[in-house]
Design a protein around this motif. Structure first.
Motif, mmCIF file in Angstrom:
data_model
loop_
_atom_site.group_PDB
_atom_site.id
_atom_site.type_symbol
_atom_site.label_atom_id
_atom_site.label_comp_id
_atom_site.label_asym_id
_atom_site.label_seq_id
_atom_site.Cartn_x
_atom_site.Cartn_y
_atom_site.Cartn_z
ATOM 1 N N ASN A 44 29.297 4.259 35.374
ATOM 2 C CA ASN A 44 29.970 5.204 34.467
ATOM 3 C C ASN A 44 30.467 6.460 35.165
ATOM 4 O O ASN A 44 30.677 7.488 34.524
ATOM 5 C CB ASN A 44 29.070 5.589 33.290
ATOM 6 C CG ASN A 44 28.823 4.434 32.370
ATOM 7 O OD1 ASN A 44 28.845 3.284 32.789
ATOM 8 N ND2 ASN A 44 28.592 4.703 31.115
ATOM 9 N N VAL A 45 30.669 6.424 36.506
ATOM 10 C CA VAL A 45 31.157 7.574 37.253
ATOM 11 C C VAL A 45 32.318 7.155 38.143
ATOM 12 O O VAL A 45 32.250 6.139 38.825
ATOM 13 C CB VAL A 45 30.036 8.205 38.124
ATOM 14 C CG1 VAL A 45 30.576 9.357 38.961
ATOM 15 C CG2 VAL A 45 28.876 8.673 37.267
ATOM 16 N N CYS A 46 33.378 7.961 38.141
ATOM 17 C CA CYS A 46 34.481 7.799 39.089
ATOM 18 C C CYS A 46 34.765 9.170 39.686
ATOM 19 O O CYS A 46 34.973 10.140 38.951
ATOM 20 C CB CYS A 46 35.724 7.247 38.410
ATOM 21 S SG CYS A 46 37.107 6.998 39.562
ATOM 22 N N THR A 47 34.757 9.263 40.995
ATOM 23 C CA THR A 47 34.979 10.529 41.690
ATOM 24 C C THR A 47 36.378 10.529 42.299
ATOM 25 O O THR A 47 36.733 9.625 43.049
ATOM 26 C CB THR A 47 33.926 10.720 42.803
ATOM 27 O OG1 THR A 47 32.628 10.701 42.210
ATOM 28 C CG2 THR A 47 34.131 12.039 43.526
ATOM 29 N N VAL A 77 47.188 11.799 35.462
ATOM 30 C CA VAL A 77 46.146 10.784 35.598
ATOM 31 C C VAL A 77 45.813 10.220 34.220
ATOM 32 O O VAL A 77 45.394 10.964 33.337
ATOM 33 C CB VAL A 77 44.870 11.387 36.230
ATOM 34 C CG1 VAL A 77 43.789 10.331 36.387
ATOM 35 C CG2 VAL A 77 45.176 12.065 37.554
ATOM 36 N N THR A 78 46.023 8.923 34.047
ATOM 37 C CA THR A 78 45.637 8.250 32.805
ATOM 38 C C THR A 78 44.303 7.566 33.037
ATOM 39 O O THR A 78 44.148 6.805 33.989
ATOM 40 C CB THR A 78 46.693 7.205 32.394
ATOM 41 O OG1 THR A 78 47.936 7.864 32.195
ATOM 42 C CG2 THR A 78 46.298 6.506 31.112
ATOM 43 N N VAL A 79 43.339 7.857 32.152
ATOM 44 C CA VAL A 79 41.991 7.305 32.298
ATOM 45 C C VAL A 79 41.708 6.363 31.133
ATOM 46 O O VAL A 79 41.879 6.734 29.971
ATOM 47 C CB VAL A 79 40.926 8.419 32.335
ATOM 48 C CG1 VAL A 79 39.535 7.824 32.517
ATOM 49 C CG2 VAL A 79 41.230 9.416 33.439
ATOM 50 N N VAL A 80 41.306 5.151 31.467
ATOM 51 C CA VAL A 80 40.919 4.169 30.460
ATOM 52 C C VAL A 80 39.405 4.028 30.547
ATOM 53 O O VAL A 80 38.900 3.259 31.357
ATOM 54 C CB VAL A 80 41.627 2.817 30.695
ATOM 55 C CG1 VAL A 80 41.245 1.834 29.601
ATOM 56 C CG2 VAL A 80 43.131 2.999 30.758
ATOM 57 N N ASN A 137 31.262 8.496 27.103
ATOM 58 C CA ASN A 137 30.922 9.546 28.054
ATOM 59 C C ASN A 137 30.927 9.099 29.512
ATOM 60 O O ASN A 137 30.010 9.391 30.265
ATOM 61 C CB ASN A 137 29.586 10.203 27.703
ATOM 62 C CG ASN A 137 29.661 10.954 26.397
ATOM 63 O OD1 ASN A 137 30.702 11.511 26.051
ATOM 64 N ND2 ASN A 137 28.580 10.967 25.655
ATOM 65 N N ASP A 138 31.981 8.396 29.922
ATOM 66 C CA ASP A 138 32.187 8.145 31.344
ATOM 67 C C ASP A 138 32.415 9.481 32.033
ATOM 68 O O ASP A 138 32.996 10.397 31.452
ATOM 69 C CB ASP A 138 33.412 7.247 31.570
ATOM 70 C CG ASP A 138 33.105 5.767 31.394
ATOM 71 O OD1 ASP A 138 31.916 5.402 31.349
ATOM 72 O OD2 ASP A 138 34.056 4.986 31.310
ATOM 73 N N SER A 181 40.825 5.066 22.726
ATOM 74 C CA SER A 181 40.869 5.484 21.322
ATOM 75 C C SER A 181 39.478 5.773 20.762
ATOM 76 O O SER A 181 39.354 6.272 19.639
ATOM 77 C CB SER A 181 41.554 4.412 20.473
ATOM 78 O OG SER A 181 40.828 3.204 20.562
ATOM 79 N N SER A 182 38.425 5.488 21.548
ATOM 80 C CA SER A 182 37.081 5.686 21.009
ATOM 81 C C SER A 182 36.067 6.278 21.986
ATOM 82 O O SER A 182 34.980 6.661 21.570
ATOM 83 C CB SER A 182 36.536 4.365 20.471
ATOM 84 O OG SER A 182 36.470 3.412 21.512
ATOM 85 N N ASN A 183 36.365 6.356 23.277
ATOM 86 C CA ASN A 183 35.384 6.828 24.264
ATOM 87 C C ASN A 183 35.764 8.190 24.828
ATOM 88 O O ASN A 183 36.934 8.453 25.120
ATOM 89 C CB ASN A 183 35.267 5.820 25.412
ATOM 90 C CG ASN A 183 34.723 4.495 24.944
ATOM 91 O OD1 ASN A 183 33.784 4.446 24.157
ATOM 92 N ND2 ASN A 183 35.306 3.413 25.402
ATOM 93 N N ASN A 184 34.769 9.040 24.999
ATOM 94 C CA ASN A 184 34.964 10.358 25.587
ATOM 95 C C ASN A 184 34.861 10.291 27.103
ATOM 96 O O ASN A 184 34.260 9.379 27.661
ATOM 97 C CB ASN A 184 33.926 11.350 25.063
ATOM 98 C CG ASN A 184 34.045 11.562 23.575
ATOM 99 O OD1 ASN A 184 35.090 11.324 22.979
ATOM 100 N ND2 ASN A 184 32.967 12.013 22.965
#
Length: 126
Positions: free
Chosen positions: A30-33, A52-55, A60-61, A83-86
């Motif tokens: 659940n982490v991207c640096t 930057v588009t984040v999917v 809570n990624d 549409s549902s994840n923070n």
């Protein structure tokens, strides 16, 4: 070609116009640096564009922004395409403290760095 940074008198490499995508597969635990330099490490991705588009695939990624000392004057447009994840935008400020900015589902953050910390304006993406 080098261009002068907006402040601090340093020079930075210009990033190309366009959009980079951070997909669910780019996250590790659940982490991207985001890195300013090329990287082959799992959970790390080189910053190659200002937009930057984040999917996000999980609630809570964590998207870790590049180090503030490397980003003086940098502006990033980060779009949470889920549409549902923070997304929790995290960074280490110049004093070494871990700070966090929240980007809810379907929000866009205009993130600005002054060389000491990141700031964000957040709005609903439409």
């Amino acid at each position: 070609m080098l261009i002068p940074a907006m402040s601090g008198g340093r020079y930075v490499f210009p990033m190309p116009q366009g959009v980079m995508t951070i997909a669910a597969a780019d996250f590790s635990s659940n982490v991207c640096t985001l890195k300013m330099n090329p990287t082959d490490e799992t959970g790390e991705k080189q910053l190659t564009a200002h937009m930057v588009t984040v999917v996000a695939s999980a609630s809570n990624d964590d998207l870790v922004l590049p180090p503030v000392k490397q980003c003086d004057g940098l502006v990033l447009y980060i779009i949470n395409a889920s549409s549902s994840n923070n997304i929790d935008l995290k960074y280490v400020d110049s004093s070494g403290s871990v700070e966090e900015l929240d980007l809810a589902a379907s929000e866009i953050g205009i993130c600005m760095c002054d060389g000491a910390r990141w700031f964000a304006l957040v709005s609903t993406a439409s």
